[in-house]
Design an enzyme around this catalytic site. Structure first.
Site, PDB file in Angstrom:
ATOM      1  N   TYR A 134      74.436  84.163  95.049  1.00  0.00           N
ATOM      2  CA  TYR A 134      75.779  83.571  95.226  1.00  0.00           C
ATOM      3  C   TYR A 134      76.191  83.437  96.685  1.00  0.00           C
ATOM      4  CZ  TYR A 134      75.812  86.184  90.779  1.00  0.00           C
ATOM      5  OH  TYR A 134      75.491  86.736  89.567  1.00  0.00           O
ATOM      6  N   ARG A 141      84.363  94.436  88.433  1.00  0.00           N
ATOM      7  CA  ARG A 141      84.140  94.495  89.878  1.00  0.00           C
ATOM      8  C   ARG A 141      85.224  95.281  90.626  1.00  0.00           C
ATOM      9  NH1 ARG A 141      81.574  90.182  92.556  1.00  0.00           N
ATOM     10  NH2 ARG A 141      82.070  88.901  90.755  1.00  0.00           N
ATOM     11  N   CYS A 182      58.803  89.671  99.429  1.00  0.00           N
ATOM     12  CA  CYS A 182      58.075  88.496  99.903  1.00  0.00           C
ATOM     13  C   CYS A 182      58.826  87.251  99.507  1.00  0.00           C
ATOM     14  CB  CYS A 182      56.684  88.473  99.295  1.00  0.00           C
ATOM     15  SG  CYS A 182      55.611  89.538 100.185  1.00  0.00           S
TER      16      CYS A 182
HETATM   17  N1  LLP Z   1      85.082  89.931  80.913  1.00  0.00           N
HETATM   18  C1  LLP Z   1      84.177  88.967  80.713  1.00  0.00           C
HETATM   19  C2  LLP Z   1      84.139  88.275  79.445  1.00  0.00           C
HETATM   20  C3  LLP Z   1      83.251  88.657  81.728  1.00  0.00           C
HETATM   21  O1  LLP Z   1      82.375  87.684  81.515  1.00  0.00           O
HETATM   22  C4  LLP Z   1      83.281  89.382  82.937  1.00  0.00           C
HETATM   23  C5  LLP Z   1      82.313  89.095  83.987  1.00  0.00           C
HETATM   24  C6  LLP Z   1      84.244  90.383  83.101  1.00  0.00           C
HETATM   25  C7  LLP Z   1      85.137  90.632  82.062  1.00  0.00           C
HETATM   26  C8  LLP Z   1      84.344  91.216  84.346  1.00  0.00           C
HETATM   27  O2  LLP Z   1      84.664  90.447  85.446  1.00  0.00           O
HETATM   28  P1  LLP Z   1      84.954  91.142  86.865  1.00  0.00           P
HETATM   29  O3  LLP Z   1      86.268  91.887  86.751  1.00  0.00           O
HETATM   30  O4  LLP Z   1      83.836  92.061  87.145  1.00  0.00           O
HETATM   31  O5  LLP Z   1      85.018  90.017  87.815  1.00  0.00           O
HETATM   32  N2  LLP Z   1      77.089  88.734  88.561  1.00  0.00           N
HETATM   33  C9  LLP Z   1      78.246  88.086  89.142  1.00  0.00           C
HETATM   34  C10 LLP Z   1      79.479  88.287  88.319  1.00  0.00           C
HETATM   35  C11 LLP Z   1      79.327  87.819  86.888  1.00  0.00           C
HETATM   36  C12 LLP Z   1      80.552  88.089  86.099  1.00  0.00           C
HETATM   37  C13 LLP Z   1      80.253  88.010  84.647  1.00  0.00           C
HETATM   38  N3  LLP Z   1      81.377  88.274  83.820  1.00  0.00           N
HETATM   39  C14 LLP Z   1      78.445  88.616  90.563  1.00  0.00           C
HETATM   40  O6  LLP Z   1      77.660  89.438  91.011  1.00  0.00           O
HETATM   41  O7  LLP Z   1      79.365  88.192  91.232  1.00  0.00           O
END
Ligand code: LLP
Length: 441
Positions: free
Chosen positions: A333, A292, A360
């Site tokens: 979320y 992210r 919808c």
């Molecule tokens: N490593 C692992 C093992 C993970 O499960 C994730 C995210 C990351 C790295 C990366 O995390 P980040 O730096 O992006 O926070 N769909 C949700 C977020 C799900 C995150 C899943 N795992 C949202 O839109 O907020």
């Protein structure tokens, strides 16, 4: 709206990204449109590289689940980062893009035999093993392929991070990883050390996503190092790698206070070095997996405003031509976003409105209660910080085609994902012969 990366307001009073007038982008490529700011994406990669790799020789692995396509793989490769993938589809994408396979880290809590076999065949750098089933399966498949798999074992440190329930992962009751506290993680380590085709390199944990407190990270690093020490004491085995996951939060809307990447690096590495000294063991090589915070702020989505509906005394809705299909994060979320009218970026914020999508579904909202200039149908709404978990979580609900994505830099806009067509929508549909006669298709 906070201006990210190369965003600015140009002489026409329009929002500009990567030197491109977003109103022109909307006209040329249509809406909804994902716009990716190349220099912002690259700068975020570089911030991580400098903070972790340059300063501490730690590895940075971009989490492709946040946003992945062929062009993104090329950018990540050029910036010298590794790539965290979670499926055969992501490996396929990376492989097709010519991403160096040895820098691929393969995650997932339920990798299929086919996925593991494919990963062994292409030769991914690390298998992030989640559970006992996978450990045995991988050992057998590696045996059949006459290979040895480099493994990092995912464990659950028992940390409750402050974030949305659905994106927490470090707590004991989680589908991910083996729990340290009840001894299963230690059993996993011992089993991995016994298996002939498994080369145990290290441990992995990930406490969640959109996290701001650095204390949660340093505490996690301490718990993990205590476990690394326990492994050393019980087995004499010294782990070489410690992957502390991703999760650093970004600014979406007022109240979000992201920390500089260097503070994050200093906190994590500081905690690991401190504990290595305390336990008198060599410090493992640290790995982080940001998603992210690399792609999120680099993305903006452009929509056209359509119907405007004022429910007198209640609320004014602006409906746009996308919604939960291209950004399901509010529905999932309760995510918050900021936005501006790209063609009226300098006009005073004179009214409070809520932005609805066109699906919808009452839950198909993009933003509740945002201040904007007076909007009219045909205005271009730009929602910021949509680079992460938007395109990658998009869907075709109501048979809405997924938007295109353009990469912008220095006044040039290049299509990196084309807009889905209606033909794409029916591409996999089949009509049995007996029905075909009765239809007009
Ligand atoms: N490593 C692992 C093992 C993970 O499960 C994730 C995210 C990351 C790295 C990366 O995390 P980040 O730096 O992006 O926070 N769909 C949700 C977020 C799900 C995150 C899943 N795992 C949202 O839109 O907020």
């Amino acid at each position: 709206m906070k201006l990210n990366g190369t965003m600015r307001v140009n002489e026409k009073g329009h929002l500009e990204i990567g030197g491109c007038d977003t109103v022109d982008l909307a006209r040329e490529f249509g809406t909804p449109l994902y716009v990716l700011d190349e220099m912002c994406f690259r700068q975020n990669c570089r911030d991580y590289y400098l903070a972790f790799t340059h300063k501490y020789a730690a590895k940075v692995v971009y989490a492709g689940k946040a946003l992945l396509n062929l062009a993104i793989c090329r950018l990540v490769d050029e910036e010298g980062l590794g790539l965290d993938v979670v499926s055969e589809g992501e490996i396929f994408t990376a492989h097709k893009a010519g991403f160096p396979v040895e820098r691929i880290y393969f995650h997932g809590n339920n990798k299929s035999p086919a996925e593991l076999a494919m990963a062994l065949e292409v030769g991914v750098g690390r298998f992030m093993v989640d559970n006992f089933c996978e450990l045995d399966l991988l050992n057998n498949l590696a045996g059949e392929a006459d290979k040895v798999a480099g493994v990092i074992l995912r464990v659950t440190p028992g940390i409750e991070a402050h974030t949305h329930e659905y994106i927490k992962t470090g707590q004991i009751d989680s589908k991910f990883g083996l729990v340290i506290e009840n001894g299963q993680a230690m059993e996993g380590v011992k089993r991995a050390l016994e298996l002939e085709k498994i080369d145990l390199k290290g441990l992995h944990c990930h406490i969640g996503s959109q996290i701001f407190e650095l204390d949660s990270y340093s505490h996690t690093a301490e718990v993990m190092m205590a476990f690394v020490n326990q492994i050393y004491e019980e087995t004499g085995f010294c782990l070489e790698e410690l992957d502390l996951g991703g999760g650093l939060g970004v600014y979406y809307a007022e109240g979000d206070q992201p920390r500089p990447v260097q503070d994050y690096a200093d906190a994590l590495v500081g905690a690991v070095l401190d504990r290595a000294e305390k336990y008198n063991i060599p410090a493992p090589r640290i790995i982080v997996e940001p998603g992210r915070s690399i792609c999120g702020p680099a993305g903006t989505t452009l929509y056209s405003v359509g119907a405007i509906k004022e429910i007198r005394g209640v609320r004014k809705y602006l409906a746009v031509d996308g919604g939960m299909g291209d950004n399901p994060r509010l529905a999932l979320y309760q995510a918050r976003y900021e936005a501006c009218l790209a063609n009226k970026a300098e006009q005073p914020l004179s009214e409070t409105v809520s932005v609805a999508g066109k699906c919808c579904e009452s839950g198909d909202m993009l933003i509740w209660d945002i201040k904007l200039p007076r909007a009219e149908s045909g205005d271009i709404l730009a929602v910021s910080c949509t680079g992460a978990y938007n395109y990658s979580m998009s869907m075709n609900y109501n048979r809405l085609p997924r938007p295109a994505m353009v990469l912008v830099r220095g006044g040039r806009a290049e299509l990196i994902t084309r807009r889905e067509s209606f033909e794409d929508l029916i591409m996999n549909d089949l009509v049995p012969e007996r029905l075909a006669k009765k239809t007009t298709v």
